[in-house]
Design a protein around this motif. Structure first.
Motif, PDB file in Angstrom:
ATOM      1  N   LEU A 671       0.825  -1.204   0.000  1.00 45.73           N
ATOM      2  CA  LEU A 671       0.000   0.000   0.000  1.00 45.73           C
ATOM      3  C   LEU A 671       0.860   1.256   0.000  1.00 45.73           C
ATOM      4  CD1 LEU A 671      -3.000   0.896   0.174  1.00 45.73           C
ATOM      5  CD2 LEU A 671      -2.707   1.009   2.649  1.00 45.73           C
ATOM      6  N   VAL A 672       1.743   1.395   0.967  1.00 45.27           N
ATOM      7  CA  VAL A 672       2.665   2.541   1.056  1.00 45.27           C
ATOM      8  C   VAL A 672       4.052   1.984   1.352  1.00 45.27           C
ATOM      9  CG1 VAL A 672       3.162   4.750   2.146  1.00 45.27           C
ATOM     10  CG2 VAL A 672       0.796   3.992   1.944  1.00 45.27           C
ATOM     11  N   PRO A 673       4.837   1.685   0.335  1.00 37.17           N
ATOM     12  CA  PRO A 673       6.191   1.180   0.599  1.00 37.17           C
ATOM     13  C   PRO A 673       7.003   2.180   1.412  1.00 37.17           C
ATOM     14  CG  PRO A 673       5.597   0.945  -1.718  1.00 37.17           C
ATOM     15  CD  PRO A 673       4.534   1.784  -1.093  1.00 37.17           C
ATOM     16  N   GLU A 793     -10.015  32.724  10.579  1.00 38.11           N
ATOM     17  CA  GLU A 793     -11.091  32.275  11.463  1.00 38.11           C
ATOM     18  C   GLU A 793     -12.466  32.412  10.825  1.00 38.11           C
ATOM     19  OE1 GLU A 793      -9.916  36.511  12.366  1.00 38.11           O
ATOM     20  OE2 GLU A 793      -8.883  34.575  12.163  1.00 38.11           O
ATOM     21  N   ASN A 794     -12.571  33.201   9.751  1.00 40.87           N
ATOM     22  CA  ASN A 794     -13.870  33.385   9.097  1.00 40.87           C
ATOM     23  C   ASN A 794     -14.105  32.402   7.952  1.00 40.87           C
ATOM     24  OD1 ASN A 794     -14.544  35.640  10.729  1.00 40.87           O
ATOM     25  ND2 ASN A 794     -13.274  36.958   9.428  1.00 40.87           N
ATOM     26  N   ALA A 795     -13.096  31.595   7.614  1.00 45.00           N
ATOM     27  CA  ALA A 795     -13.216  30.668   6.491  1.00 45.00           C
ATOM     28  C   ALA A 795     -13.857  29.350   6.940  1.00 45.00           C
ATOM     29  CB  ALA A 795     -11.842  30.397   5.879  1.00 45.00           C
ATOM     30  N   GLN A 796     -14.415  28.649   5.974  1.00 48.95           N
ATOM     31  CA  GLN A 796     -15.054  27.367   6.263  1.00 48.95           C
ATOM     32  C   GLN A 796     -13.995  26.262   6.303  1.00 48.95           C
ATOM     33  OE1 GLN A 796     -18.244  26.974   6.930  1.00 48.95           O
ATOM     34  NE2 GLN A 796     -18.207  24.764   7.152  1.00 48.95           N
ATOM     35  N   PRO A 797     -13.920  25.472   7.389  1.00 47.72           N
ATOM     36  CA  PRO A 797     -12.943  24.373   7.430  1.00 47.72           C
ATOM     37  C   PRO A 797     -13.247  23.336   6.351  1.00 47.72           C
ATOM     38  CG  PRO A 797     -13.815  24.854   9.619  1.00 47.72           C
ATOM     39  CD  PRO A 797     -14.677  25.594   8.642  1.00 47.72           C
ATOM     40  N   LEU A 798     -12.225  22.620   5.962  1.00 50.33           N
ATOM     41  CA  LEU A 798     -12.333  21.578   4.943  1.00 50.33           C
ATOM     42  C   LEU A 798     -12.054  20.233   5.596  1.00 50.33           C
ATOM     43  CD1 LEU A 798     -12.614  20.764   1.933  1.00 50.33           C
ATOM     44  CD2 LEU A 798     -10.131  21.082   1.734  1.00 50.33           C
ATOM     45  N   GLY A 799     -13.030  19.346   5.544  1.00 46.74           N
ATOM     46  CA  GLY A 799     -12.861  18.023   6.128  1.00 46.74           C
ATOM     47  C   GLY A 799     -12.198  17.064   5.166  1.00 46.74           C
ATOM     48  N   PRO A 800     -11.670  15.940   5.660  1.00 43.79           N
ATOM     49  CA  PRO A 800     -10.998  14.973   4.787  1.00 43.79           C
ATOM     50  C   PRO A 800     -11.985  14.227   3.897  1.00 43.79           C
ATOM     51  CG  PRO A 800     -11.122  14.126   7.023  1.00 43.79           C
ATOM     52  CD  PRO A 800     -11.641  15.530   7.076  1.00 43.79           C
ATOM     53  N   SER A 801     -11.496  13.826   2.714  1.00 41.82           N
ATOM     54  CA  SER A 801     -12.300  13.022   1.801  1.00 41.82           C
ATOM     55  C   SER A 801     -12.338  11.567   2.242  1.00 41.82           C
ATOM     56  CB  SER A 801     -11.740  13.105   0.376  1.00 41.82           C
ATOM     57  OG  SER A 801     -11.631  14.441  -0.055  1.00 41.82           O
ATOM     58  N   PHE A 802     -11.238  11.100   2.814  1.00 42.15           N
ATOM     59  CA  PHE A 802     -11.188   9.733   3.319  1.00 42.15           C
ATOM     60  C   PHE A 802     -10.197   9.682   4.473  1.00 42.15           C
ATOM     61  CE2 PHE A 802      -8.234   9.902  -0.294  1.00 42.15           C
ATOM     62  CZ  PHE A 802      -7.043   9.483   0.291  1.00 42.15           C
ATOM     63  N   VAL A 803     -10.340   8.665   5.293  1.00 37.52           N
ATOM     64  CA  VAL A 803      -9.447   8.448   6.431  1.00 37.52           C
ATOM     65  C   VAL A 803      -9.056   6.984   6.453  1.00 37.52           C
ATOM     66  CG1 VAL A 803     -10.452  10.321   7.793  1.00 37.52           C
ATOM     67  CG2 VAL A 803     -11.373   8.022   8.005  1.00 37.52           C
ATOM     68  N   GLY A 804      -7.944   6.683   7.126  1.00 36.15           N
ATOM     69  CA  GLY A 804      -7.517   5.294   7.210  1.00 36.15           C
ATOM     70  C   GLY A 804      -6.354   5.134   8.165  1.00 36.15           C
ATOM     71  N   THR A 805      -5.978   3.881   8.368  1.00 31.16           N
ATOM     72  CA  THR A 805      -4.881   3.518   9.271  1.00 31.16           C
ATOM     73  C   THR A 805      -3.928   2.591   8.534  1.00 31.16           C
ATOM     74  OG1 THR A 805      -6.304   3.701  11.215  1.00 31.16           O
ATOM     75  CG2 THR A 805      -4.292   2.415  11.463  1.00 31.16           C
ATOM     76  N   LEU A 806      -2.636   2.879   8.629  1.00 31.61           N
ATOM     77  CA  LEU A 806      -1.630   1.967   8.088  1.00 31.61           C
ATOM     78  C   LEU A 806      -1.287   0.893   9.113  1.00 31.61           C
ATOM     79  CD1 LEU A 806       0.849   4.276   6.145  1.00 31.61           C
ATOM     80  CD2 LEU A 806      -0.996   2.857   5.245  1.00 31.61           C
TER      81      LEU A 806
END
Length: 933
Positions: A671-673, A793-806
């Motif tokens: 997956l991630v060498p 502080e006035n901007a909209q936060p951006l959440g992740p598209s995907f998450v995972g664990t190696l």
């Protein structure tokens, strides 16, 4: 307005009057009064008798259902040591309900019960015993070491309000009582690894004695002092403190890092690629699903080696069985050895094994099958299917159960519809009278204009009994009328009667119809004085003779006028009556209208409805079967036709689990060498590799198609079974569209319509992740404040598209909307910050553990107040946080809050807010020139 407000105490009911003009002492008494109103104005106040309230000496137990939450939870083995232990109650006034004292001059009110936390163990000097009193008993040998100072009990009990109060507490509580809750806090310092028991115990001596089952004289004395004491326990739970590291201390260990260039990349060895393939020494890079932005991908340093190798691969994968026949006489699978060619990945989905000519512009299908770096990735997908083949096929059959039931329903429906078509042919040969008679049960369900056929019959002159079940039973073949009536064998007497009425209504002027029931009947007369007949209308126009539904237009004959026509008997012998039907005038003429307009006239009816035609058109068994199946099976739009039933549905199993987990199960290096080379306690950025995702998903779908074919799974094998590689935060999100929609000219990595640059992925390898795996990660844009980047502080936060664990302690978070250039700020902006935030939990309180160098120092804010700030210059941190411990440091009005003012202020000071860490992308990426900054 704040999301959470605190009140120092709350009293409801008669207890709210304690200390307001009434004597106080060991026993609380109040004198309630009644206001006399007139026109909404208080005209008089009538004092009531003095009332004695119940106090702590009257409490012998506490209903555990009053407890809303315990923190830490019972049985916890890793409680954070920087938090206070606390317990919450549903009733917001419960901690002060039985307190006999009034509010003092400073606004303080002591609760009648408190929360204590004692360390248990062989040498701790505290234990909870049961069976010797009505309640469990907490025995403490050294109260000064284990129990808090009761003089400060008012400071650690408060009310939390989760709605806007605006100064009107009573009105707010009346509108929204569920927004109020009470809390007791124990301000004890916890030691890592120690075992503790939290107990609710009385704060007054009278409550202690009552809980122990002893005489409880009225007293305001505290429940304990400096001597050993036994305390009744209203409620208790155990927990174990965790290590000394809390979220804040672990978060401070994290450092941004530019990850090594080799993370996610490996060189393929092609010096011995296998039989039929040339050995080459050109470097070819295998890129994992994630790789470092600074890494260098090498594809064929020598173009000659590339062409020779890819041509050899193309020849091998497109080999045919005839190629194994050395004699040239044709391939015989029963005699010749089979020729097993390497797989053409994606062939079941594309529908061909033929690769495009190498002279054309290569697309994904060719690139995937001839390039060694991509074939290797697709081969990983086939290994996943081979590893999980039994569970995958079992899951496919589980999903097929519904489709099997649907196909069974469709097959039954088609069989019923075919049988109905045979019945329909006989139905279509019936004349009008037989059709109406047989279709009578459905008249109330047949729409005729704005009404129903049954309503038209009921409004006509024909007796409705002609259409009833009893009449059909009477005239059924082989029934009472059949044995006496002379009717054709194919007809029933009931139908014959209806037909007689129809025919009499359609006979021309001067003609008389003989009922088919009259022949063969023996005439019987009524008893003297009785005559039963049918009352007829005055004058009724009749249509032309002939089959009713086949008459083109009415003719001109009219019935005689001037009252009822002479009656010619149509006789049947059924016992005691004679039925007389006049010629030309049938009672069905009013109920069954054969004209085409609602007007009356020669040859026209009065209703303007052809009842027989309506019945014949509505009663269609084949259509009814199709409608029933359509109601039982939900199909996509466009599948159903008005009368048709689909032959079968295709089985289309879907596997929505993120496939990166199955690749990781084979090997993290697949997956991630090089993921193990990432430094501990570091945060870095990787780039996503969409070509890897598409290649491995093609391999997965290809191999499962082969496996399902081997298992004789009833489905079209060119489907895309797997569409999700990452664990997307969108439950309906997919990483690829169906493979058949890609188009052979699309480049690998761009078939899903992705951008020209890959997205960024935050990789965290840290003790923080091992201790708090639910850490929140998101991105916020930066802005310039002078020469410094700060979060907008006035901007909209951006959440992740995907998450995972190696692996444990190494998580990744994908931000596919952000590119390396945008995150760094190469477009002229300030770039982006990545934020690590403690997962918000329920409201919690506590102090930072701090360091010994903080002894006697002033914290920068109440948020930074630590246990060592409360210590003497050379002393140890105290066991309990008390009101007077802060007097020695200059924090009287820090953050606008004065220490010890009241319980609400103490709650605001010790409230623990989620920790946030802001890391700018530029600290984790090489500069725009490609070198490390």
């Amino acid at each position: 307005m704040t999301s959470v407000d605190f009140l120092p105490w709350m009293r409801l009911g008669l207890a709210a009057g304690i200390g307001q003009g009434a004597p106080t002492g060991p026993v609380a008494t109040v004198r309630p009064s009644i206001d006399v109103l007139a026109d909404g104005v208080v005209r008089d106040t009538v004092p009531g008798p003095e009332v004695r309230l119940r106090g702590p000496g009257d409490v012998i137990a506490l209903d555990p259902r009053q407890i809303r939450r315990r923190d830490p939870a019972a049985g916890s083995t890793g409680a954070e040591t920087n938090y206070f232990c606390a317990v919450e109650f549903f009733a917001p006034d419960l901690p002060w309900r039985y307190t006999p004292t009034p509010v003092d001059a400073d606004g303080h009110l002591a609760p009648w019960l408190v929360l204590v936390v004692v360390e248990t163990g062989p040498e701790a000097g505290a234990q909870v015993r049961t069976g010797q009193a009505r309640l469990p008993v907490l025995s403490v040998d050294t109260p000064a070491r284990q129990l808090p100072d009761l003089a400060d009990s008012w400071a650690w009990a408060h009310v939390q309000v989760t709605t806007q109060v605006d100064g009107d507490v009573a009105g707010t509580y009346a509108r929204d009582p569920d927004a109020f809750s009470a809390r007791l806090v124990c301000p004890r310092r916890l030691e890592p690894g120690a075992r503790y028991t939290a107990c609710l115990v009385p704060a007054f001596e009278s409550g202690r004695l009552a809980g122990l089952g002893l005489d409880a004289p009225a007293s305001l004395e505290p429940a304990w002092g400096t001597r050993a004491v036994d305390l009744p326990v209203y409620d208790s739970w155990e927990f174990v403190a965790g290590d000394a590291f809390d979220f804040a201390s672990l978060a401070r260990l994290i450092r941004p890092a530019q990850l090594p260039a080799g993370v996610g990349l490996r060189d393929l060895d092609l010096t011995d690629p296998g039989p039929g393939l040339p050995a080459v020494r050109s470097a070819v890079t295998f890129a994992g699903a994630l790789h470092a932005p600074s890494g260098r991908l090498t594809y064929w340093s020598d173009p000659t080696d590339e062409k020779a190798f890819e041509d050899a691969v193309r020849t091998r994968v497109t080999a045919t069985p005839a190629a194994g026949d050395e004699g040239g006489s044709g391939y015989d699978p029963l005699i010749d050895d089979p020729v097993v060619a390497p797989p053409v990945y994606g062939a079941p989905q594309v529908g061909t094994r033929a690769l495009p000519d190498s002279t054309t512009r290569p697309g994904w299908f060719e690139d995937l099958n001839v390039s060694p770096q991509h074939r290797a990735v697709a081969g990983i997908g086939t290994q996943v299917v081979r590893m999980d083949q039994e569970s995958l096929v079992a899951a496919a059959w589980d999903q097929a159960r519904v489709a099997v039931e649907v196909n069974r329903t469709l097959n039954r429906g088609r069989l019923a519809q075919e049988s109905a078509r045979q019945a329909q042919a006989k139905w279509d040969r019936l004349d009008d009278a037989a059709a109406v008679c047989i279709g009578a049960p459905a008249l109330n369900r047949i729409r005729v204009g704005a009404s129903t056929a049954a309503a038209l019959v009921a409004g006509g002159d024909a007796p409705t009994a002609y259409f009833g079940a009893a009449f059909r039973r009477l005239g059924r073949p082989g029934g009472p009328l059949s044995t006496r009536a002379t009717v054709p064998a194919a007809q029933s007497p009931a139908t014959a009667i209806v037909r007689a009425a129809f025919e009499s209504a359609t006979a021309g002027p001067g003609r008389q119809q003989q009922s088919p029931l009259s022949t063969g009947y023996r005439a019987r007369s009524l008893p003297p004085g009785m005559d039963v007949g049918v009352r007829l209308p005055g004058q009724v126009s009749a249509p032309a003779a002939g089959p009713l539904r086949r008459s083109a237009a009415p003719s001109g004959g009219a019935a005689p006028s001037g009252g009822a026509a002479p009656a010619t008997p149509i006789e049947y012998s059924g016992g005691l009556l004679d039925l007389h039907l006049p010629p030309y005038q049938s009672p069905f003429v009013r109920a069954v209208d054969y004209g085409r307009t609602p007007t009356t006239g020669p040859g026209q009816g009065q209703l303007g409805v052809d009842l027989a035609a309506a019945v014949a058109g509505a009663v269609r068994p084949a259509d009814a079967v199709a409608a029933a199946v359509r109601g039982a099976v939900t199909m996509p739009a466009g599948v159903w036709t008005p009368a048709g039933i689909p032959t079968r549905v295709q089985l289309r199993p879907r596997f929505t689990d993120p496939m990166y987990e199955r690749v990781r199960a084979l090997s993290v290096d697949y997956l991630v060498p090089g993921a193990a080379t990432v430094p501990d306690n570091s945060v870095g950025l990787l780039e996503a590799n969409p070509a890897y995702v598409e290649a491995v998903l093609v391999g997965l779908n290809h191999e499962l198609s082969r496996e399902l074919r081997w298992r004789e799974y009833p489905a079209a094998l060119g489907q895309t079974w797997f569409q999700r590689f990452w664990d997307s935060t969108d439950p309906d999100g997919v990483d690829i569209p169906p493979i058949r929609d890609w188009g052979l000219d699309a480049a690998l990595g761009r078939t899903a319509g992705g951008g020209t640059r890959p997205g960024l992925v935050v990789l965290i390898r840290a003790q923080l992740i091992r201790r708090f795996p639910d850490v929140r990660v998101y991105a916020v844009p930066a802005r310039w404040q002078g020469a410094t980047r700060v979060p907008d502080e006035n901007a909209q936060p951006l959440g992740p598209s995907f998450v995972g664990t190696l692996v444990r302690g190494t998580n990744f978070y994908g931000f596919m909307q952000l590119t390396e250039q945008a995150a760094r700020g190469d477009d002229g902006g300030a770039g982006w910050f990545f934020v690590l935030e403690e997962e918000p939990h329920a409201t919690r309180f506590g102090l930072e553990r701090g360091l010994p160098r903080d002894r006697g120092e002033n914290p920068a804010s109440w948020t930074d107040l630590s246990w060592f700030n409360l210590a003497e210059a050379r002393g140890e941190a105290p066991w309990f946080c008390t009101i007077d411990t802060v007097d020695r440091i200059e924090t009287a009005r820090l953050d606008g809050l004065r220490w010890g003012r009241d319980a609400a202020v103490m709650a605001a000071i010790t409230l623990r807010r989620p920790i946030q860490i802001f890391l700018h992308a530029s600290a984790m990426l090489p500069d725009a020139g490609g070198t490390h900054a």
